[in-house]
Design an enzyme around this catalytic site. Structure first.
Site, PDB file in Angstrom:
ATOM      1  N   ASP A  25       0.871  -1.171   0.000  1.00 56.01           N
ATOM      2  CA  ASP A  25       0.000   0.000   0.000  1.00 56.01           C
ATOM      3  C   ASP A  25       0.908   1.221   0.000  1.00 56.01           C
ATOM      4  O   ASP A  25       1.504   1.565   1.010  1.00 56.01           O
ATOM      5  CB  ASP A  25      -0.893  -0.032   1.255  1.00 56.01           C
ATOM      6  CG  ASP A  25      -1.746   1.224   1.384  1.00 56.01           C
ATOM      7  OD1 ASP A  25      -1.664   2.114   0.508  1.00 56.01           O
ATOM      8  OD2 ASP A  25      -2.500   1.318   2.371  1.00 56.01           O
ATOM      9  N   ASP A 208     -13.075   5.077   1.219  1.00 51.57           N
ATOM     10  CA  ASP A 208     -11.634   5.084   1.476  1.00 51.57           C
ATOM     11  C   ASP A 208     -11.104   6.513   1.485  1.00 51.57           C
ATOM     12  O   ASP A 208     -10.884   7.117   0.439  1.00 51.57           O
ATOM     13  CB  ASP A 208     -10.930   4.247   0.394  1.00 51.57           C
ATOM     14  CG  ASP A 208      -9.423   4.161   0.598  1.00 51.57           C
ATOM     15  OD1 ASP A 208      -8.902   4.802   1.532  1.00 51.57           O
ATOM     16  OD2 ASP A 208      -8.763   3.453  -0.186  1.00 51.57           O
TER      17      ASP A 208
END
Lengths: 626, 176
Positions: A25, A208
């Site tokens: 990520d 998100d």
């Protein structure tokens, strides 16, 4: 593509062996790396035990590159050489950066490529190179922790990233020596982490909100298939904006002038972020601003006050939510679950507003900082081939429409947003002058009707069109968007069958040769001999081809090939094998090509057999239906 | 269009306007499980490229077959009839409808509550759109379908589609 496989030749792993793969990520504020170890996905910590790597890179005058917490600590004292939130700069041009300009202290310089660079004490670096330092650090962490070289990585990007931002991310991974299995959208990764955890089915919203980007995706989950119905967002909206709003408030309270120096600005931002984090658990916080060691202001900020300050930022997330629902063709009441992802969803007012909007209590079971990396590592494990029987499949969409510039600066859409990828669209063009042999195509991405309001992705120049009378050439240009959301363009003149040569000029990215140049200089110390490196690359490529082909043959040669056909394939394969042992890189490349030529019918047959097998389960019901 | 193979045969369906959506979706998922490039991450480069190509075809076919309008357009295409985007419609009733909707769209944007007014217009458009769709459905079910007549209805549907996207983008801009 082959440039980075620098594993020792002949080291190809046997299929039954666990192949090391990671999910990364690459965040605006923090980055993480995760891997599936003995069946469970977990994020990997550094030697000090911390999982989050601050996405901060510092370049010192002594040519030292420092990544992470240590660099972050230096942000206030050395702001010009300490790059934070580089993700916001990915795939952007100088003009975009100027519009972010008043918030960024860096000295941008125009470089020979389309991508601007940042001037630091140890030279000029592009955002791609800066990101690659973060990735290198994570790669080293993973290889130390897992005890071996990685076969590949899944790297997450915001679903709302455009093609230029995706390409920049992939280029950064290449520079970091990673083999990219896939660029995966962050919300999809989060859905995987949640979906596999709960085995859930139905329609799910992933909300998100990260440090610098906001994404919302609507997914339909069904028996291991994660189908993205729609996605929307804002690639420049996140917790950073909350920090800026709070910092401005502190600035006013403390009477700091708006032209204060960078280190004061940096200090205010650090106070703002710390206050925001403290206020997730407490109802008020005391802030102290110092200058030259003296306190110049001290005051308190309550959670209610903060909520008011950041509310405009939070409210900006609702419009994309509405749009995603509309594009998915479903209403709020159809939603079974809302999942919160990203550090900024820790802020209580964000949870409240999202909960109110969807009328469901949002899920926060998995650490919102780690969930994306965990989901990515689960897919990486599958793509590495560690779970051959896994049913999971991720079907993603293109977040923004792809279009072409037409007469008068208007845009003709060729792939509308939220189309499932991969997808290909062909468009026919013709010449407007007698004997015309070249043609320019400008590809843009965005929803607006005027070219200037969309993002320019690339200009393609078609050359080698056979000279003909105006209007008689039929040039079919195919726009292929792959599963990563990356664009590939090919062209064919249909009357003559001539494949036109295409020269790509990325509007904001790096060209192939620039990437190669960067790779070369980064390998200079490790590998002086360019020829040797090229040979290694081809050998690795050959090994990959041999391994894949042999496993395919073991699988179905008996069913799909006649003896004569098999002999031919085996012969080309054995020539490749012996050539691979030699030292002629170009010849190995040629032999790989030869094998592919011989095998093209076989590959086609294999694909058709796959399709037949997939359809076989339906045949009974088909008879009934007809 | 990138389709060496007819969309219907790719999905193992008879060439017909009537498509069972549940079974179409199930087949779509099975096909993607068989051809999606993620299933070929350890295969040869050649096989991965073919997978991208096939998966694109499956996505394209699914999009066409699941949309009643695009499915009709595709069937016309298979019968060598092109519903020309630039053609005009002379049906006075239809033209009147169009004008009325344009007017209500216009006034909706000036309404004190533009969001619900636009929603209402969208509902209106949907109703007319669905009426035309059932017209198409019955025309296709005739033993000798009149493709020219169908193409005229398809043309009308295209007009409504454009109105719909205009109304939707208005809606989106008001939500801003």
């Amino acid at each position: 593509m082959a440039l980075l496989q620098i594993t020792e030749p002949g080291q190809s792993t046997a299929p039954h062996q666990h192949r090391l793969a990671v999910g990364i990520d690459l965040g605006t504020t923090n980055s993480l790396v995760a891997s599936v170890k003995s069946g469970s996905a977990e994020t990997l910590a550094n030697e000090q035990g911390s999982h989050l790597l601050p996405s901060v890179v510092r370049f010192t005058a002594g040519d030292e590159v420092i990544v992470g917490a240590e660099a972050s600590a230096a942000a206030a004292i050395d702001p010009l050489n300490t790059i934070v939130s580089v993700k916001r700069l990915m795939g952007r041009g100088l003009e975009d950066l100027k519009s972010l300009g008043d918030k960024l202290p860096y000295q941008f310089v125009e470089s020979s490529s389309a991508m601007p660079s940042i001037k630091t004490a140890s030279g000029e670096y592009s955002p791609v190179e800066i990101s690659s330092e973060i990735l290198k650090s994570l790669r080293a962490r993973a290889e130390d922790s897992l005890g071996g070289e990685l076969v590949g990585a899944v790297i997450t990007v915001p679903a709302y990233f455009d093609e230029a931002q995706r390409q920049a991310t992939k280029d950064a991974a290449k520079l970091a020596g990673l083999n990219v299995f896939r660029l995966l959208n962050e919300p999809t990764a989060a859905a995987v982490a949640y979906g596999l955890d709960t085995g859930s089915e139905g329609d799910v919203v992933i909300f998100d909100l990260g440090g610098g980007t906001f994404d919302v995706s609507v997914l339909r989950l069904n028996k291991g298939i994660f189908e993205v119905l729609a996605t929307a967002g804002d690639s420049a909206l996140g917790g950073d904006d909350m920090d800026h709003a709070i910092a401005e408030w502190i600035m006013q309270q403390a009477n700091v002038s708006s032209d204060a120096d960078y280190s004061m600005m940096r200090q205010l931002l650090q106070h703002a972020r710390a206050a925001k984090e403290t206020l997730t658990a407490q109802s008020s916080v005391v802030i102290q601003v110092t200058q030259d060691g003296n306190t110049i202001w001290s005051g308190s900020l309550s959670r209610t006050q903060m909520n008011e300050i950041i509310l405009p930022v939070v409210n900006q997330t609702l419009r994309p939510c509405r749009q995603a629902l509309r594009d998915a063709g479903i209403s709020k009441s159809d939603i079974d679950k809302v999942v919160m992802v990203g550090g900024s969803t820790r802020v209580p007012v964000v949870r409240d507003i999202v909960g109110d909007f969807f009328g469901i209590e949002p899920l926060v079971d998995i650490d919102p900082d780690k969930v994306v990396a965990i989901g990515a590592s689960i897919q990486a494990d599958i793509l590495a081939g560690n779970k051959p029987d896994d049913e999971m499949l991720l079907l993603d969409v293109i977040p923004l429409s792809l279009g072409l510039e037409t007469m008068g600066g208007l845009v003709e859409k060729i792939v509308p947003r939220n189309t499932t990828i991969p997808i290909a669209r062909a468009q026919e063009f013709t010449t407007y002058k007698d004997g015309q042999t070249a043609m320019a195509i400008h590809v843009v991405q965005g929803e607006r009707e005027v070219v200037d309001d969309c993002r320019s992705l690339a200009r393609f120049e078609l050359r080698g069109i056979p000279p003909m009378v105006a209007g008689s050439a039929r040039i079919q240009v195919t726009f292929q968007v792959d599963a990563d959301g990356l664009l590939n363009v090919t062209a064919l003149e249909k009357n003559s069958g001539v494949v036109s040569h295409i020269e790509v000029k990325p509007s904001y990215g790096l060209s192939e040769s620039e990437i190669e140049q960067m790779l070369r200089s980064s390998f200079d110390n490790a590998e002086k001999d360019v020829r040797l490196r090229k040979l290694r690359e081809q050998q690795v490529e050959a090994d990959r081809e041999i391994l894949a082909l042999e496993s395919a043959l073991a699988d179905d040669a008996e069913v799909l090939l006649g003896q004569e056909e098999l002999n031919q394939i085996m012969e080309s394969l054995s020539i490749l094998k012996s050539t691979r042992e030699g030292d002629d890189a170009d010849l190995i490349k040629q032999r790989i090509k030869d094998v592919e030529d011989v095998c093209s019918f076989y590959v086609e047959r294999r694909m058709n057999r796959n399709i037949e097998k997939a359809m076989a389960g339906h045949s009974v019901e088909e008879f009934k239906g007809e | 269009m990138i389709n060496e193979q007819n969309h219907f045969s790719l999905f193992g369906l008879p060439v017909s306007y009537d498509v069972d959506k549940t079974s179409l979706t199930r087949k779509y998922r099975e096909l993607q499980k068989a051809v999606h490039p993620d299933k070929f991450s350890n295969s040869t480069e050649q096989e991965r490229l073919l997978a991208i190509h096939k998966a694109s075809q499956v996505n394209d076919g699914y999009e066409v077959l699941k949309s009643p309008l695009r499915r009709a357009q595709y069937l016309l295409e298979l019968n060598d009839i092109v519903a020309n985007d630039n053609a005009t419609i002379s049906d006075p009733y239809f033209l009147m409808q169009q004008m009325e909707i344009r007017e209500s769209l216009e006034s909706a944007t000036k309404n004190t509550d533009p969001l619900s007014a636009l929603d209402e217009v969208l509902d209106q458009i949907d109703a007319m759109f669905n009426k035309l769709l059932s017209e198409i459905k019955s025309k296709f079910s005739e033993s000798e379908p009149d493709y020219v007549a169908i193409s005229e209805v398809v043309l009308k549907l295209q007009f409504f589609n454009r109105l719909k996207s205009e109304a939707e983008s208005q809606l989106a801009s008001f939500e801003n």
